[in-house]
Write a protein that holds these residues in place. Sequence first.
Motif, mmCIF file in Angstrom:
data_model
loop_
_atom_site.group_PDB
_atom_site.id
_atom_site.type_symbol
_atom_site.label_atom_id
_atom_site.label_comp_id
_atom_site.label_asym_id
_atom_site.label_seq_id
_atom_site.Cartn_x
_atom_site.Cartn_y
_atom_site.Cartn_z
ATOM 1 N N LEU A 39 0.860 -1.180 0.000
ATOM 2 C CA LEU A 39 0.000 0.000 0.000
ATOM 3 C C LEU A 39 0.897 1.230 0.000
ATOM 4 C CD1 LEU A 39 -2.725 -0.803 2.708
ATOM 5 C CD2 LEU A 39 -3.122 -0.585 0.257
ATOM 6 N N ARG A 40 0.380 2.308 -0.549
ATOM 7 C CA ARG A 40 1.069 3.597 -0.440
ATOM 8 C C ARG A 40 0.143 4.595 0.222
ATOM 9 N NH1 ARG A 40 3.603 7.815 -4.877
ATOM 10 N NH2 ARG A 40 1.397 8.277 -5.229
ATOM 11 N N LEU A 41 0.571 5.083 1.371
ATOM 12 C CA LEU A 41 -0.170 6.125 2.079
ATOM 13 C C LEU A 41 0.316 7.493 1.625
ATOM 14 C CD1 LEU A 41 -0.153 4.712 5.728
ATOM 15 C CD2 LEU A 41 -1.700 4.178 3.837
ATOM 16 N N SER A 42 -0.616 8.422 1.576
ATOM 17 C CA SER A 42 -0.291 9.813 1.260
ATOM 18 C C SER A 42 -0.828 10.708 2.362
ATOM 19 C CB SER A 42 -0.925 10.223 -0.072
ATOM 20 O OG SER A 42 -0.478 9.427 -1.141
ATOM 21 N N CYS A 43 -0.156 11.809 2.563
ATOM 22 C CA CYS A 43 -0.605 12.800 3.536
ATOM 23 C C CYS A 43 -0.426 14.175 2.903
ATOM 24 C CB CYS A 43 0.183 12.690 4.827
ATOM 25 S SG CYS A 43 -0.155 13.998 6.023
ATOM 26 N N ALA A 44 -1.544 14.819 2.628
ATOM 27 C CA ALA A 44 -1.520 16.154 2.016
ATOM 28 C C ALA A 44 -1.590 17.211 3.101
ATOM 29 C CB ALA A 44 -2.681 16.301 1.045
ATOM 30 N N ALA A 45 -0.662 18.145 3.060
ATOM 31 C CA ALA A 45 -0.572 19.171 4.095
ATOM 32 C C ALA A 45 -0.931 20.542 3.542
ATOM 33 C CB ALA A 45 0.845 19.195 4.665
ATOM 34 N N SER A 46 -1.499 21.364 4.406
ATOM 35 C CA SER A 46 -1.821 22.739 4.048
ATOM 36 C C SER A 46 -1.775 23.597 5.292
ATOM 37 C CB SER A 46 -3.204 22.826 3.390
ATOM 38 O OG SER A 46 -4.209 22.401 4.277
ATOM 39 N N GLY A 47 -1.666 24.894 5.094
ATOM 40 C CA GLY A 47 -1.759 25.827 6.202
ATOM 41 C C GLY A 47 -0.456 26.445 6.648
ATOM 42 N N ARG A 48 0.680 25.876 6.217
ATOM 43 C CA ARG A 48 1.962 26.507 6.482
ATOM 44 C C ARG A 48 2.970 25.971 5.479
ATOM 45 N NH1 ARG A 48 3.533 24.146 12.503
ATOM 46 N NH2 ARG A 48 4.144 22.027 11.918
ATOM 47 N N THR A 49 4.142 26.569 5.453
ATOM 48 C CA THR A 49 5.148 26.210 4.452
ATOM 49 C C THR A 49 5.660 24.804 4.704
ATOM 50 O OG1 THR A 49 5.791 28.534 4.274
ATOM 51 C CG2 THR A 49 7.285 26.891 3.323
ATOM 52 N N PHE A 50 5.219 23.887 3.877
ATOM 53 C CA PHE A 50 5.462 22.452 4.070
ATOM 54 C C PHE A 50 6.940 22.141 4.210
ATOM 55 C CE2 PHE A 50 4.326 18.075 3.765
ATOM 56 C CZ PHE A 50 5.238 17.451 2.931
ATOM 57 N N SER A 51 7.755 22.729 3.362
ATOM 58 C CA SER A 51 9.172 22.372 3.325
ATOM 59 C C SER A 51 9.942 22.839 4.557
ATOM 60 C CB SER A 51 9.817 22.943 2.064
ATOM 61 O OG SER A 51 9.663 24.346 2.019
ATOM 62 N N ASN A 52 9.327 23.647 5.398
ATOM 63 C CA ASN A 52 9.997 24.135 6.607
ATOM 64 C C ASN A 52 9.880 23.174 7.787
ATOM 65 O OD1 ASN A 52 10.714 26.449 5.257
ATOM 66 N ND2 ASN A 52 9.251 27.783 6.302
ATOM 67 N N TYR A 53 9.150 22.085 7.604
ATOM 68 C CA TYR A 53 8.824 21.236 8.748
ATOM 69 C C TYR A 53 9.152 19.769 8.511
ATOM 70 C CZ TYR A 53 6.568 25.377 10.456
ATOM 71 O OH TYR A 53 6.343 26.665 10.895
ATOM 72 N N ILE A 54 9.451 19.118 9.617
ATOM 73 C CA ILE A 54 9.659 17.681 9.649
ATOM 74 C C ILE A 54 8.303 16.990 9.467
ATOM 75 C CG2 ILE A 54 10.493 15.759 11.047
ATOM 76 C CD1 ILE A 54 12.640 17.826 10.297
ATOM 77 N N MET A 55 8.311 15.852 8.786
ATOM 78 C CA MET A 55 7.102 15.047 8.642
ATOM 79 C C MET A 55 7.363 13.632 9.149
ATOM 80 S SD MET A 55 4.890 17.134 7.371
ATOM 81 C CE MET A 55 3.576 15.966 7.056
ATOM 82 N N ALA A 56 6.342 13.015 9.685
ATOM 83 C CA ALA A 56 6.507 11.675 10.231
ATOM 84 C C ALA A 56 5.220 10.875 10.102
ATOM 85 C CB ALA A 56 6.921 11.756 11.700
ATOM 86 N N TRP A 57 5.391 9.573 10.212
ATOM 87 C CA TRP A 57 4.257 8.658 10.274
ATOM 88 C C TRP A 57 4.316 7.895 11.604
ATOM 89 C CZ3 TRP A 57 0.280 8.429 6.852
ATOM 90 C CH2 TRP A 57 0.476 9.003 5.596
ATOM 91 N N PHE A 58 3.167 7.771 12.228
ATOM 92 C CA PHE A 58 2.990 6.963 13.425
ATOM 93 C C PHE A 58 1.845 5.998 13.151
ATOM 94 C CE2 PHE A 58 5.627 9.166 16.573
ATOM 95 C CZ PHE A 58 5.884 10.347 15.902
ATOM 96 N N ARG A 59 1.698 5.009 14.010
ATOM 97 C CA ARG A 59 0.572 4.091 13.899
ATOM 98 C C ARG A 59 0.103 3.678 15.277
ATOM 99 N NH1 ARG A 59 3.694 -1.185 11.244
ATOM 100 N NH2 ARG A 59 4.941 -1.736 13.103
ATOM 101 N N GLN A 60 -1.159 3.275 15.336
ATOM 102 C CA GLN A 60 -1.734 2.824 16.594
ATOM 103 C C GLN A 60 -2.650 1.644 16.332
ATOM 104 O OE1 GLN A 60 -3.658 5.887 18.906
ATOM 105 N NE2 GLN A 60 -3.387 4.722 20.791
#
Length: 122
Positions: free
Chosen positions: A18-39
């Motif tokens: 599977l390929r998960l995607s996460c679309a971000a908005s609301g601030r400059t995406f490239s300025n921030y770390i991104m991560a995946w967690f699971r529960q």
Amino acid sequence: QVQLIESGGGLVQAGGSLRLSCAASGRTFSNYIMAWFRQAPGKEREFVSVISRSGHSTSYVDSVKDRFTISRDNAKNIVYLQMNSLKPEDTAVYYCATGSIYSTRPVDFDFWGQGTQVAVSS
């Protein structure tokens, strides 16, 4: 207002992908770390993978190394999690998160998506 919207979850047989995607908005995406967690049901939220602002640095929990790949497209404001050779123990709700620290701790991420369910059958 920061928004993270995950997609791509579903039901797959063991050994599938599977390929998960996460679309971000609301601030400059490239300025921030991104991560995946699971529960998983009855368990604490678990770190899966993190990617640096540029995408050049990545980290994974040992249980997914060599099976999962995190990547990001800073032009599209999307972070991906490619999941191969899936196992029943990968079954969980997967969340993407964003923050300012390259970390594996949930507390270091200040915005979260709503989650997408991944179910792997044996």
